[in-house]
Design a protein around this motif. Structure first.
Motif, short mmCIF file in Angstrom:
data_model
loop_
_atom_site.label_atom_id
_atom_site.label_comp_id
_atom_site.label_asym_id
_atom_site.label_seq_id
_atom_site.Cartn_x
_atom_site.Cartn_y
_atom_site.Cartn_z
N GLY A 1 0.84 -1.15 -0.05
CA GLY A 1 -0.20 0.20 -0.08
C GLY A 1 0.84 1.35 -0.11
N VAL A 2 0.45 2.29 -0.76
CA VAL A 2 1.30 3.46 -0.84
C VAL A 2 0.23 4.69 -0.49
CG1 VAL A 2 2.56 4.94 -2.46
CG2 VAL A 2 2.57 2.47 -2.77
N LEU A 3 0.62 5.71 0.06
CA LEU A 3 0.34 6.91 0.19
C LEU A 3 0.40 7.67 -1.00
CD1 LEU A 3 -1.37 9.51 1.74
CD2 LEU A 3 0.76 9.80 3.00
N VAL A 4 -0.35 8.27 -1.55
CA VAL A 4 -0.06 9.15 -2.79
C VAL A 4 -0.62 10.57 -2.69
CG1 VAL A 4 -0.25 9.23 -5.31
CG2 VAL A 4 -0.28 7.06 -4.48
N LYS A 5 0.26 11.43 -2.61
CA LYS A 5 -0.45 12.82 -2.64
C LYS A 5 0.33 13.74 -3.75
CE LYS A 5 -1.13 15.11 1.19
NZ LYS A 5 -0.87 15.95 2.63
N ALA A 6 -0.83 14.56 -4.46
CA ALA A 6 -0.45 15.26 -5.57
C ALA A 6 -1.26 16.50 -5.67
CB ALA A 6 -0.64 14.20 -6.69
N THR A 7 -0.97 17.50 -6.27
CA THR A 7 -1.76 18.63 -6.43
C THR A 7 -3.04 18.17 -7.53
OG1 THR A 7 -0.39 19.38 -8.08
CG2 THR A 7 -0.14 20.48 -5.89
N LYS A 8 -4.09 19.03 -7.13
CA LYS A 8 -5.19 18.60 -8.27
C LYS A 8 -4.87 19.21 -9.31
CE LYS A 8 -7.39 19.98 -4.35
NZ LYS A 8 -8.66 20.49 -3.40
N PRO A 9 -5.33 18.88 -10.65
CA PRO A 9 -5.32 19.88 -11.92
C PRO A 9 -5.83 21.01 -11.58
CG PRO A 9 -6.46 17.77 -12.14
CD PRO A 9 -6.26 17.67 -10.72
N ASP A 10 -5.23 22.07 -12.31
CA ASP A 10 -5.98 23.44 -12.00
C ASP A 10 -6.00 23.97 -10.51
OD1 ASP A 10 -6.79 23.22 -14.54
OD2 ASP A 10 -8.54 22.30 -14.13
N GLN A 11 -5.35 23.50 -9.44
CA GLN A 11 -5.12 23.78 -8.28
C GLN A 11 -4.22 24.98 -8.18
OE1 GLN A 11 -4.05 20.94 -5.37
NE2 GLN A 11 -3.79 22.48 -3.57
N ASP A 12 -4.64 26.36 -7.57
CA ASP A 12 -3.63 27.06 -7.38
C ASP A 12 -2.71 26.92 -6.36
OD1 ASP A 12 -2.60 29.74 -6.90
OD2 ASP A 12 -4.30 30.97 -7.06
N ARG A 13 -1.43 26.76 -6.80
CA ARG A 13 -0.32 26.40 -6.00
C ARG A 13 0.01 27.62 -5.01
NH1 ARG A 13 3.06 22.00 -8.91
NH2 ARG A 13 1.15 20.75 -10.12
N ARG A 14 -0.23 28.70 -5.22
CA ARG A 14 0.09 29.47 -4.24
C ARG A 14 -0.57 29.48 -2.97
NH1 ARG A 14 -1.28 34.72 -7.46
NH2 ARG A 14 -3.29 33.42 -7.40
N LEU A 15 -1.72 28.78 -2.81
CA LEU A 15 -2.87 28.77 -1.99
C LEU A 15 -2.60 27.39 -0.93
CD1 LEU A 15 -5.71 30.05 -3.76
CD2 LEU A 15 -4.62 31.10 -2.08
N ASP A 16 -2.26 26.05 -1.43
CA ASP A 16 -2.49 25.01 -0.73
C ASP A 16 -1.93 23.80 -1.48
OD1 ASP A 16 -3.37 23.34 1.28
OD2 ASP A 16 -5.24 22.97 0.35
N LEU A 17 -0.56 23.99 -1.21
CA LEU A 17 0.17 22.56 -1.58
C LEU A 17 0.06 21.41 -0.71
CD1 LEU A 17 3.48 24.42 -2.91
CD2 LEU A 17 1.66 23.39 -4.55
N PRO A 18 -0.26 20.27 -1.33
CA PRO A 18 0.04 19.24 -0.21
C PRO A 18 1.42 19.03 0.63
CG PRO A 18 0.06 18.56 -2.67
CD PRO A 18 -0.22 20.20 -2.58
N SER A 19 1.36 18.86 1.60
CA SER A 19 2.41 18.68 2.49
C SER A 19 2.68 17.35 3.00
CB SER A 19 2.28 19.75 3.56
OG SER A 19 1.16 19.24 4.53
N VAL A 20 3.93 17.23 3.44
CA VAL A 20 4.23 15.75 4.20
C VAL A 20 5.27 16.32 5.25
CG1 VAL A 20 3.76 14.10 2.26
CG2 VAL A 20 6.03 15.15 2.27
N GLY A 21 5.25 15.49 6.16
CA GLY A 21 6.12 15.91 7.28
C GLY A 21 6.17 14.62 8.28
N ALA A 22 6.91 14.90 9.33
CA ALA A 22 7.21 13.93 10.27
C ALA A 22 6.02 12.98 10.66
CB ALA A 22 7.79 14.14 11.41
N SER A 23 4.79 13.68 10.93
CA SER A 23 3.41 13.09 11.26
C SER A 23 2.97 12.33 10.26
CB SER A 23 2.40 14.04 11.58
OG SER A 23 2.05 14.84 10.34
#
Lengths: 293, 293
Positions: free
Chosen positions: B220-242
């Motif tokens: 199993g894999v967690l996959v994170k990506a921006t949505k098409p047409d997402q305004d990247r200035r506002l809400d980029l997917p994030s990954v961290g220690a949690s």
């Protein structure tokens, strides 16, 4: 109707029964038509008391050889799958000899979503001379009818949420995931995958309680519909008393299900519960709710 | 670069800070470039100790007038939004006068998904003369790079799951929901909506513990990506220690994030944690993982 079709229809119907109350609803409905039925209770899933009310056998998941032998001896040529079974792991199967021979194929079926698995299992039954029928074909009264079913009617804002939900279910159809979403105020709150509808609704209730949704009470709709291209003989979305209770706990305005595309074991109780909880229940055509708002 | 652009770039940068450690990572990165920054901590979200390390002000959600006045006094013309804010209800806002005047518009923004809301808020800032920048534009080092980032490498089965996850995120893009899914053995296990990534991973862990998934560990894999047409200035997917901790608890094989489309506050720690947990972390191009498998 050809002679062959009639012969098939006159033969007893094998109903392979998982858990929950749907097997009884289907058995009763078919029995009322006068057709003979033979229940095959899945050990660990089917309710023994209910199975005992009709001619029956028991089998474990993985005992395809046992089913084939017994069903043939009973003269069954048509088979219905109905009731809940939580997807087992391959290791949990206790395959009999016939199933062992099919194991490489079954292993491949397990690598994918539920439709993929069920379609493959259905094909195996059909290759061995059984004709798979949908529960809704042999017991059409379990299908949710179209229109507003209880006292509450969806408001225009609810209809907009319903439409968005149906569109989303159509968009994720090719990915073989859940058949339900929650939309509130045009916002998609939850998408069902492996957790099931009640699990998804419990999550919505939790988020609401923790004030994560920032939504007033009585906003939001559970939308359930078949996926495009879904084989309706295998797995129709279902709603029942637990769905209404879970939707009420989640603070939703109501429930929209695809008319003639979702099944319910006891429509009367469902409507009574929904009325008591102040929820609307609406059967919508697959193309959207407008036609009958 | 024109004179106007240079003037904007030389002016101090306003960083509106929500919760979590991303605001500090971005502030530190911009400060290292020598540019002056002014932090605007969102009361109730931003970490006071971290905010205090730079010139700063505090404001509540809804105090747009206060922000505008202070930011202008500081000479800020560019603004970055960064950090977590759980979506408030409109009733939780304590609008100041400037916000009150915008309230009908804001009410309409609240009726929809997060992108819809954020895009509308961004437009309001821009109409008042602020230029919105993406955190990844002012601090590109927070972007997750492409390729295998730790010791573990994704296997071919993982790459297939990653591809399916990216395709699903693209398909649900128009519905403005989460940016993450879990795919295991070609089966979609969970789709993120309002619960957030850690909430979704906790659900996968629960289902696994309750044996609902019938999957071996390490699949199993967690996959994170921006949505098409997402305004990247506002809400980029994030990954961290949690994210790494939650993915490990969920029994996954690894994490795939869109390279240059997801941000991390501390890549080194993330990789160390992933190595320790035996998870792979891979930055994949938006089009799929093959290019750099």
């Amino acid at each position: 109707m050809s002679e062959v079709d009639r012969a098939v229809d006159d033969a007893p119907l094998a109903i392979i029964c998982g858990g929950g109350s749907f097997p009884h609803a289907v058995a009763d409905a078919v029995a009322r038509t006068g057709r003979r039925i033979v229940l095959f209770g899945l050990t660990g899933w089917a309710d023994p008391a209910a199975i005992a009310r009709y001619p029956h056998h028991w089998a474990r998941l993985g005992q395809f050889g046992r089913f084939r032998r017994l069903a043939r001896a009973e003269g069954c040529r048509e088979v219905v799958f109905i009731g809940s079974v939580v997807r087992p792991s391959i290791r949990q199967l206790r395959p009999d000899l016939a199933t062992l021979r099919l194991l490489p194929r079954i292993v491949a079926l397990f690598r994918g979503g539920d439709d993929h698995l069920l379609t493959g299992v259905a094909r195996i039954f059909e290759e061995h001379g059984f004709r798979l029928r949908g529960a809704h074909e042999v017991a059409p009264e379990i299908l949710v009818p179209e229109g507003t079913l209880g006292r509450q009617r969806p408001r225009p804002r609810d209809l907009a949420d319903i439409e968005r939900g149906l569109a989303l279910i159509a968009a994720v159809g090719p990915f073989d995931i859940g058949q339900a979403v929650v939309v509130a105020d045009h916002r998609v709150i939850a998408v069902e995958a492996a957790e099931g509808t009640d699990g998804m609704l419990a999550r919505v209730a939790d988020m609401r309680r923790a004030d994560r949704l920032a939504l007033p009470e009585g906003v939001g709709v559970l939308v359930k519909a078949t996926k495009p291209d879904q084989d309706r003989r295998l797995d129709l979305p279902s709603v029942g008393a637990s769905t209404v209770a879970a939707a009420a706990k989640a603070g939703l305005a109501g429930i929209a299900v695809e008319a003639s595309g979702a099944i319910t074991d006891d429509l009367e109780t469902l409507i009574r519960d929904a009325d008591a909880a102040g929820l609307f229940v609406v059967g919508v055509p697959a193309s959207g709710p407008q036609a009958r708002s």
